[in-house]
Motif scaffolding. Structure first.
Motif, PDB file in Angstrom:
ATOM      1  N   THR A  92       3.292   5.947  -3.831  1.00  0.00           N
ATOM      2  CA  THR A  92       2.492   5.038  -3.015  1.00  0.00           C
ATOM      3  C   THR A  92       1.946   5.752  -1.784  1.00  0.00           C
ATOM      4  O   THR A  92       0.773   5.593  -1.420  1.00  0.00           O
ATOM      5  CB  THR A  92       3.338   3.826  -2.570  1.00  0.00           C
ATOM      6  OG1 THR A  92       3.888   3.186  -3.725  1.00  0.00           O
ATOM      7  CG2 THR A  92       2.490   2.825  -1.803  1.00  0.00           C
ATOM      8  N   ILE A  96      -2.068   5.979  -1.077  1.00  0.00           N
ATOM      9  CA  ILE A  96      -2.685   5.415   0.129  1.00  0.00           C
ATOM     10  C   ILE A  96      -3.418   6.502   0.913  1.00  0.00           C
ATOM     11  O   ILE A  96      -4.546   6.308   1.386  1.00  0.00           O
ATOM     12  CB  ILE A  96      -1.612   4.749   1.017  1.00  0.00           C
ATOM     13  CG1 ILE A  96      -0.959   3.569   0.284  1.00  0.00           C
ATOM     14  CG2 ILE A  96      -2.221   4.284   2.336  1.00  0.00           C
ATOM     15  CD1 ILE A  96      -1.900   2.458  -0.099  1.00  0.00           C
ATOM     16  N   TYR A 100      -7.513   5.807   1.076  1.00  0.00           N
ATOM     17  CA  TYR A 100      -7.877   4.972   2.228  1.00  0.00           C
ATOM     18  C   TYR A 100      -7.967   5.736   3.544  1.00  0.00           C
ATOM     19  O   TYR A 100      -7.618   5.228   4.601  1.00  0.00           O
ATOM     20  CB  TYR A 100      -6.877   3.812   2.338  1.00  0.00           C
ATOM     21  CG  TYR A 100      -6.782   3.023   1.054  1.00  0.00           C
ATOM     22  CD1 TYR A 100      -7.861   2.284   0.588  1.00  0.00           C
ATOM     23  CD2 TYR A 100      -5.624   3.058   0.276  1.00  0.00           C
ATOM     24  CE1 TYR A 100      -7.797   1.592  -0.608  1.00  0.00           C
ATOM     25  CE2 TYR A 100      -5.545   2.363  -0.925  1.00  0.00           C
ATOM     26  CZ  TYR A 100      -6.642   1.633  -1.360  1.00  0.00           C
ATOM     27  OH  TYR A 100      -6.573   0.957  -2.548  1.00  0.00           O
ATOM     28  N   SER A 109      -5.518  -0.417   6.451  1.00  0.00           N
ATOM     29  CA  SER A 109      -4.487   0.568   6.796  1.00  0.00           C
ATOM     30  C   SER A 109      -3.503   0.004   7.814  1.00  0.00           C
ATOM     31  O   SER A 109      -2.293   0.238   7.718  1.00  0.00           O
ATOM     32  CB  SER A 109      -5.131   1.845   7.338  1.00  0.00           C
ATOM     33  OG  SER A 109      -5.906   2.479   6.340  1.00  0.00           O
ATOM     34  N   GLU A 111      -2.807  -3.211   8.229  1.00  0.00           N
ATOM     35  CA  GLU A 111      -2.001  -4.208   7.509  1.00  0.00           C
ATOM     36  C   GLU A 111      -0.938  -3.523   6.660  1.00  0.00           C
ATOM     37  O   GLU A 111       0.212  -3.971   6.591  1.00  0.00           O
ATOM     38  CB  GLU A 111      -2.902  -5.064   6.624  1.00  0.00           C
ATOM     39  CG  GLU A 111      -3.755  -6.079   7.344  1.00  0.00           C
ATOM     40  CD  GLU A 111      -4.515  -6.944   6.361  1.00  0.00           C
ATOM     41  OE1 GLU A 111      -3.881  -7.684   5.588  1.00  0.00           O
ATOM     42  OE2 GLU A 111      -5.764  -6.852   6.343  1.00  0.00           O
ATOM     43  N   TYR A 112      -1.357  -2.455   6.007  1.00  0.00           N
ATOM     44  CA  TYR A 112      -0.433  -1.716   5.140  1.00  0.00           C
ATOM     45  C   TYR A 112       0.744  -1.170   5.943  1.00  0.00           C
ATOM     46  O   TYR A 112       1.900  -1.285   5.509  1.00  0.00           O
ATOM     47  CB  TYR A 112      -1.163  -0.579   4.436  1.00  0.00           C
ATOM     48  CG  TYR A 112      -0.241   0.391   3.735  1.00  0.00           C
ATOM     49  CD1 TYR A 112       0.326   0.075   2.510  1.00  0.00           C
ATOM     50  CD2 TYR A 112       0.089   1.615   4.335  1.00  0.00           C
ATOM     51  CE1 TYR A 112       1.192   0.954   1.877  1.00  0.00           C
ATOM     52  CE2 TYR A 112       0.950   2.495   3.704  1.00  0.00           C
ATOM     53  CZ  TYR A 112       1.498   2.161   2.480  1.00  0.00           C
ATOM     54  OH  TYR A 112       2.372   3.035   1.873  1.00  0.00           O
ATOM     55  N   GLU A 113       0.467  -0.579   7.083  1.00  0.00           N
ATOM     56  CA  GLU A 113       1.536  -0.033   7.918  1.00  0.00           C
ATOM     57  C   GLU A 113       2.518  -1.120   8.319  1.00  0.00           C
ATOM     58  O   GLU A 113       3.736  -0.902   8.341  1.00  0.00           O
ATOM     59  CB  GLU A 113       0.943   0.641   9.159  1.00  0.00           C
ATOM     60  CG  GLU A 113       0.278   1.975   8.887  1.00  0.00           C
ATOM     61  CD  GLU A 113       1.254   3.008   8.340  1.00  0.00           C
ATOM     62  OE1 GLU A 113       2.396   3.095   8.850  1.00  0.00           O
ATOM     63  OE2 GLU A 113       0.882   3.726   7.389  1.00  0.00           O
ATOM     64  N   GLU A 115       3.181  -4.014   6.709  1.00  0.00           N
ATOM     65  CA  GLU A 115       3.970  -4.448   5.551  1.00  0.00           C
ATOM     66  C   GLU A 115       4.944  -3.359   5.105  1.00  0.00           C
ATOM     67  O   GLU A 115       6.087  -3.643   4.723  1.00  0.00           O
ATOM     68  CB  GLU A 115       3.035  -4.819   4.398  1.00  0.00           C
ATOM     69  CG  GLU A 115       2.172  -6.034   4.647  1.00  0.00           C
ATOM     70  CD  GLU A 115       2.997  -7.297   4.873  1.00  0.00           C
ATOM     71  OE1 GLU A 115       4.053  -7.452   4.224  1.00  0.00           O
ATOM     72  OE2 GLU A 115       2.581  -8.122   5.700  1.00  0.00           O
ATOM     73  N   LYS A 116       4.482  -2.114   5.143  1.00  0.00           N
ATOM     74  CA  LYS A 116       5.349  -0.994   4.768  1.00  0.00           C
ATOM     75  C   LYS A 116       6.557  -0.910   5.689  1.00  0.00           C
ATOM     76  O   LYS A 116       7.700  -0.721   5.240  1.00  0.00           O
ATOM     77  CB  LYS A 116       4.566   0.315   4.817  1.00  0.00           C
ATOM     78  CG  LYS A 116       5.376   1.550   4.418  1.00  0.00           C
ATOM     79  CD  LYS A 116       4.679   2.826   4.816  1.00  0.00           C
ATOM     80  CE  LYS A 116       4.752   3.033   6.328  1.00  0.00           C
ATOM     81  NZ  LYS A 116       4.216   4.353   6.745  1.00  0.00           N
ATOM     82  N   LEU A 207       0.354  -5.537  -2.089  1.00  0.00           N
ATOM     83  CA  LEU A 207      -0.504  -4.361  -2.180  1.00  0.00           C
ATOM     84  C   LEU A 207      -1.493  -4.484  -3.338  1.00  0.00           C
ATOM     85  O   LEU A 207      -2.686  -4.185  -3.187  1.00  0.00           O
ATOM     86  CB  LEU A 207       0.349  -3.100  -2.354  1.00  0.00           C
ATOM     87  CG  LEU A 207      -0.411  -1.775  -2.483  1.00  0.00           C
ATOM     88  CD1 LEU A 207      -1.290  -1.536  -1.267  1.00  0.00           C
ATOM     89  CD2 LEU A 207       0.559  -0.615  -2.686  1.00  0.00           C
ATOM     90  N   LYS A 210      -4.292  -6.825  -2.422  1.00  0.00           N
ATOM     91  CA  LYS A 210      -5.215  -6.194  -1.483  1.00  0.00           C
ATOM     92  C   LYS A 210      -6.123  -5.198  -2.191  1.00  0.00           C
ATOM     93  O   LYS A 210      -7.330  -5.126  -1.919  1.00  0.00           O
ATOM     94  CB  LYS A 210      -4.431  -5.487  -0.373  1.00  0.00           C
ATOM     95  CG  LYS A 210      -3.907  -6.422   0.693  1.00  0.00           C
ATOM     96  CD  LYS A 210      -5.056  -7.032   1.477  1.00  0.00           C
ATOM     97  CE  LYS A 210      -4.592  -7.969   2.558  1.00  0.00           C
ATOM     98  NZ  LYS A 210      -5.730  -8.560   3.305  1.00  0.00           N
ATOM     99  N   GLN A 211      -5.563  -4.411  -3.101  1.00  0.00           N
ATOM    100  CA  GLN A 211      -6.367  -3.427  -3.818  1.00  0.00           C
ATOM    101  C   GLN A 211      -7.393  -4.100  -4.725  1.00  0.00           C
ATOM    102  O   GLN A 211      -8.506  -3.605  -4.886  1.00  0.00           O
ATOM    103  CB  GLN A 211      -5.463  -2.493  -4.616  1.00  0.00           C
ATOM    104  CG  GLN A 211      -4.677  -1.528  -3.730  1.00  0.00           C
ATOM    105  CD  GLN A 211      -3.815  -0.581  -4.514  1.00  0.00           C
ATOM    106  OE1 GLN A 211      -3.117  -0.986  -5.433  1.00  0.00           O
ATOM    107  NE2 GLN A 211      -3.847   0.702  -4.160  1.00  0.00           N
TER     108      GLN A 211
END
Length: 249
Positions: A92, A96, A100, A109, A111-113, A115-116, A207, A210-211
């Protein structure tokens, strides 16, 4: 229509930027399937041992070796499960980073950070990552089994990971160590396995959603190229209506 023109259609699909994006996302989905498959194998065995009446005979003193083999199998499946989770995390991270980097993905990015980090900071994830390293660099965790009986619930069987030997290792993160200490002498293996899977599953559902949003246009463009290619092959008599339908399914 000659073969060279038909080949151009295929080359156009293979070299399309959208193809590379979709291939990367599909590869990540495959990594998740591997993780989920290892979860299913482990939880299936634990459910059989803990829930099925016929497994009770394994606790017969005459079946001691059979029970030991079950402990070994649990250990093997547990390591596979945790190793697959670690592989999925690494995959993953690469995905990413590759897809991205552009400024247009800044909102995603961020949002991803968030959630990650929510997943990474959870006590369960901290223990899962530490336990994977513990098994790889030290040993399988000590696992015990316990049978209890009450008139209300009947016979109960449970497999538990013993905490003491884990805490002797000095490589735990502070959060994982605090959580292990708070759980006493042992903690239920099945609850841990299920809780971790549910957390990881929730993250990858987010994820994946979102993708799907981010790459809807990419998918539409790629599908358009494929439709053009199929039409060209049909007109050239190199593919039948039946084969076209099979490609669409």
């Amino acid at each position: 229509m000659n073969v060279d023109i038909l080949k151009q259609y295929l080359d156009k699909i293979q070299s399309a930027p959208e193809q590379s994006v979709i291939r990367e996302i599909d590869s990540l989905k495959w990594s998740f399937k591997i993780f989920a498959g290892n979860y299913v194998e482990l939880i299936k065995l634990l459910k059989f041992l803990e829930d099925r009446p016929e497994s009770t005979k394994l606790w017969d003193v005459k079946r001691k070796q059979d029970l030991y083999r079950m402990f070994e199998e649990i250990g093997r499946l547990l390591f596979n499960y945790l190793a697959a989770a670690s592989m999925l995390i690494d995959h993953t991270r690469r995905c990413i980073k590759k897809l991205y980097r552009d400024q247009k993905y800044l909102e995603f990015s961020n949002e991803y950070e968030k959630e990650k980090n929510r997943l990474a900071d959870s006590d369960t994830h901290q223990i899962a990552q530490g336990l994977r390293n513990y098994i790889q660099h030290r040993n399988l965790p000590a696992i015990g089994s316990k049978i209890t009986y009450t008139p209300e619930t009947g016979l109960n069987k449970a497999f538990r990971i013993l905490s003491q030997s884990l805490l002797e290792w000095d490589k735990w993160s502070p959060a994982a160590r605090r959580k292990l200490q708070s759980m006493g002498e042992s903690f239920p293996l099945r609850d841990f396995v299920e809780d971790y899977f549910n957390q990881v599953d929730a993250f990858y559902k987010w994820l994946g959603g979102k993708q799907t949003e981010l790459h809807r246009v990419d998918v539409e463009r790629l599908n358009g190229l494929k439709e053009d290619a199929k039409l060209a092959f049909k007109q050239a008599g190199m593919i039948t209506e039946r084969e076209l339908k099979e490609l669409d399914n």
